[in-house]
Design an enzyme around this catalytic site. Sequence first.
Site, PDB file in Angstrom:
ATOM      1  N   LYS A   7       7.336  60.234  31.654  1.00 42.69           N
ATOM      2  CA  LYS A   7       8.541  60.903  31.405  1.00 42.69           C
ATOM      3  C   LYS A   7       9.010  61.465  30.323  1.00 42.69           C
ATOM      4  O   LYS A   7       8.830  60.072  29.278  1.00 42.69           O
ATOM      5  CB  LYS A   7       9.686  60.709  31.867  1.00 42.69           C
ATOM      6  CG  LYS A   7      10.832  62.024  31.975  1.00 42.69           C
ATOM      7  CD  LYS A   7      11.571  61.516  32.894  1.00 42.69           C
ATOM      8  CE  LYS A   7      13.315  62.438  32.854  1.00 42.69           C
ATOM      9  NZ  LYS A   7      14.198  61.939  34.022  1.00 42.69           N
ATOM     10  N   SER A  28      15.615  65.229  37.425  1.00 44.28           N
ATOM     11  CA  SER A  28      15.214  65.759  35.924  1.00 44.28           C
ATOM     12  C   SER A  28      13.415  65.460  35.881  1.00 44.28           C
ATOM     13  O   SER A  28      13.114  65.371  34.845  1.00 44.28           O
ATOM     14  CB  SER A  28      16.308  65.028  34.593  1.00 44.28           C
ATOM     15  OG  SER A  28      16.439  63.639  34.658  1.00 44.28           O
ATOM     16  N   SER A  54      17.571  61.186  39.410  1.00 53.21           N
ATOM     17  CA  SER A  54      16.728  62.296  38.654  1.00 53.21           C
ATOM     18  C   SER A  54      14.746  61.552  38.908  1.00 53.21           C
ATOM     19  O   SER A  54      13.710  62.110  38.448  1.00 53.21           O
ATOM     20  CB  SER A  54      16.290  62.545  37.169  1.00 53.21           C
ATOM     21  OG  SER A  54      17.680  63.295  36.895  1.00 53.21           O
TER      22      SER A  54
HETATM   23  N1  GLN Z   1      20.302  65.543  38.599  1.00 52.52           N
HETATM   24  C1  GLN Z   1      21.632  65.025  37.607  1.00 52.52           C
HETATM   25  C2  GLN Z   1      22.640  65.076  36.943  1.00 52.52           C
HETATM   26  O1  GLN Z   1      22.350  66.731  36.522  1.00 52.52           O
HETATM   27  C3  GLN Z   1      21.109  63.944  37.203  1.00 52.52           C
HETATM   28  C4  GLN Z   1      19.939  63.210  36.155  1.00 52.52           C
HETATM   29  C5  GLN Z   1      19.580  62.589  35.953  1.00 52.52           C
HETATM   30  O2  GLN Z   1      19.252  61.042  36.996  1.00 52.52           O
HETATM   31  N2  GLN Z   1      19.014  62.246  34.567  1.00 52.52           N
HETATM   32  O3  GLN Z   1      23.017  65.135  35.662  1.00 52.52           O
END
Ligand code: GLN
Length: 486
Positions: A79, A154, A178
Site C-alpha cells: 500500500k 482504504s 481498512s
Molecule cells: N474507513 C475508516 C476511516 O475512514 C477506516 C480507515 C482505515 O482503517 N485506514 O477512517
Amino acid sequence: MAIHEFGVRELADRIRAKELSAGEAVAAIFDRIDKTEPIIQAFLHLDPEYARRRAKVIDQLSAEELQHLPLAGVPIAVKDNMTTISMPTTAGSKILKGFMSPYNATVVDRLEAAGAIIVGKTNLDEFAMGSSTEHSAYHITRNPWDTNRVPGGSSGGSAAAVAARMVPAALGSDTGGSIRQPASYCGVTGLKPTYGRVSRYGLIAFASSLDQIGPLTRNVEDARLLYEVIAGHDPLDATSLPQTVESGRPSLPDWRDVRIGVPKEYDGEGIAPRVQARYHEVLALLQEQGAQLVELSLPHTRYAIATYYLVAPAEASSNLSRFDGVRYGFRAESNELLPMYERTRAEGFGSEVTRRILLGTHALSAGYYDAYYLKAQKVRTLIRRDFELAFGQVDVILAPTTPDIAFQFGEKSQDPLQMYLSDVYTVTANLAGIPGISTPAGLIGGVPVGIQWLGAALQETRLLEIAQAFEHLWPAQPWPSVGGDL
Ligand code: GLN
C-alpha cells in the site's frame, strides 16, 4: 495452473525447490498486471525493472540459501502509505506527489529480507481516510468482481490486486477497518494484527494509536506466512511490542474445543438482511460442527463510531500538520510564508482529509477538548473492557465484517456520514487494540462478503488457526473473471 494463480506458499515452495525461478514468477505477474491493470487500476506505481533485478538476486542463491527465505521470490504489492526507497510514496495524496523516502518502512525491509519482491505500490484513499478508495487524489480502483462497485478502502488497491490475481499477496494498513473491509468486499483474506505487533516505522501516520499494518492474501495460511515475517519487535517504533511471535505449523482446532462469542450488538440495527442471513448460516454451520456458541454483549459498541470519528481525526489533525510545503513534496508558490502554508494545504489536501483535519482540530480545541476528545478516550477504555470481559468466556468472537456488500461508485461519497457508518463492525478492534481477520463467506448476488473473527490481544496464532479451520469447512469459491479471463 498458470503461475499468477499460485498463492504465496505455492510460489515460495516451487521457487525454493528451483522448480520455478523468481524471474519466471515476476514475468508472469507483470504479464497478468498488463492485462488486468487497465481495467482495475489497483496501482499507483509499478516497477518491473526493480522486480526483475531483485528476481535475479534471488535466482543466484543456492538451494541451501533459499531454504532460509520464507517468501523466496514471491511478488508482493505494498500500500502506498508505506515508505520505499526504490519507488515514490504518495499516500494517495497530491501533497506527496513524487515524494521519495530516504528509508524503507520496517515491513518493507522485512519482506525483502525474507526473499519477497516488491512489485509496486497500491492505491488508497488519501492518507488512508475512507472506505472506498474513491478519495485517492489519483484515480479510483475497481472491484474485480463487479467493476461498477468499489473495492472498499482504504486498502482498496491491495485487496483488488490480490482478488484479480495480479499478486499473490499485498500489505494494507488498518486504522478502523481498512484491511478487513476491502478484504470482505473483494473476497480475500485480511488480517489486522494486535496494535503494536507490526512495526509502524515508515507507515505514514493517520491515527497513531489505531494504525496497524497487515497482510491481504488469498487464504489464511498465506496471511500467517506474511504475518510471521512482518511481526515482531522493532526498536525504531516506540509502540512496538516486545513479545516474540510464534511461528511454525498451525494446529487446527477441533470445533468441539472452540467457544465462539456471538455479540448481540453485531446482529441488529443497520445490518443488511442478506448479510445477516449469511452470518447466521455461518454460525449454524459452526454449531453443527460442535463449536460452542456463547451469546454475549459488548454494550459500548453503540458508541464506537462516534468514538472512532473523534479519536482518529484528532490524531490525524496532529499527524498531518507536518505537511506544510516546506519539508515534503508539493509546495504552492507564494512570496510570503503564511499564504504559502495555507495554499499548499488548501491545494494539496483533498476534501475528506480537510474534513478530518477540521473535525480533529475542533475536538482538540480549548473548550471542546473535555467534551469530545477526553470523553472519547474514556469511552474507548470502556470498549476495550467489553472485549477483555468477553475473552474471559470465549476463544474468539464472530461478527460480520461489514453491514453490506460492496457499494456502487458514488453511492456514499456524497454523504460522509453514510460512509462512516459502514465501519461500524471494524472500528471496535482498533479502539480496543485487538487482532481481527476477515475471511470470505461466499457470494451474495455475485459479489463477495466476508466474516470477521476477533481475538484477544496477542492471540494471533489461535485466531489464525480458527480462521483456517473455518476456511477448510466453508465451500471454496471461484475467483472473479477480470476482462473475461477465465
Ligand atoms: N474507513 C475508516 C476511516 O475512514 C477506516 C480507515 C482505515 O482503517 N485506514 O477512517
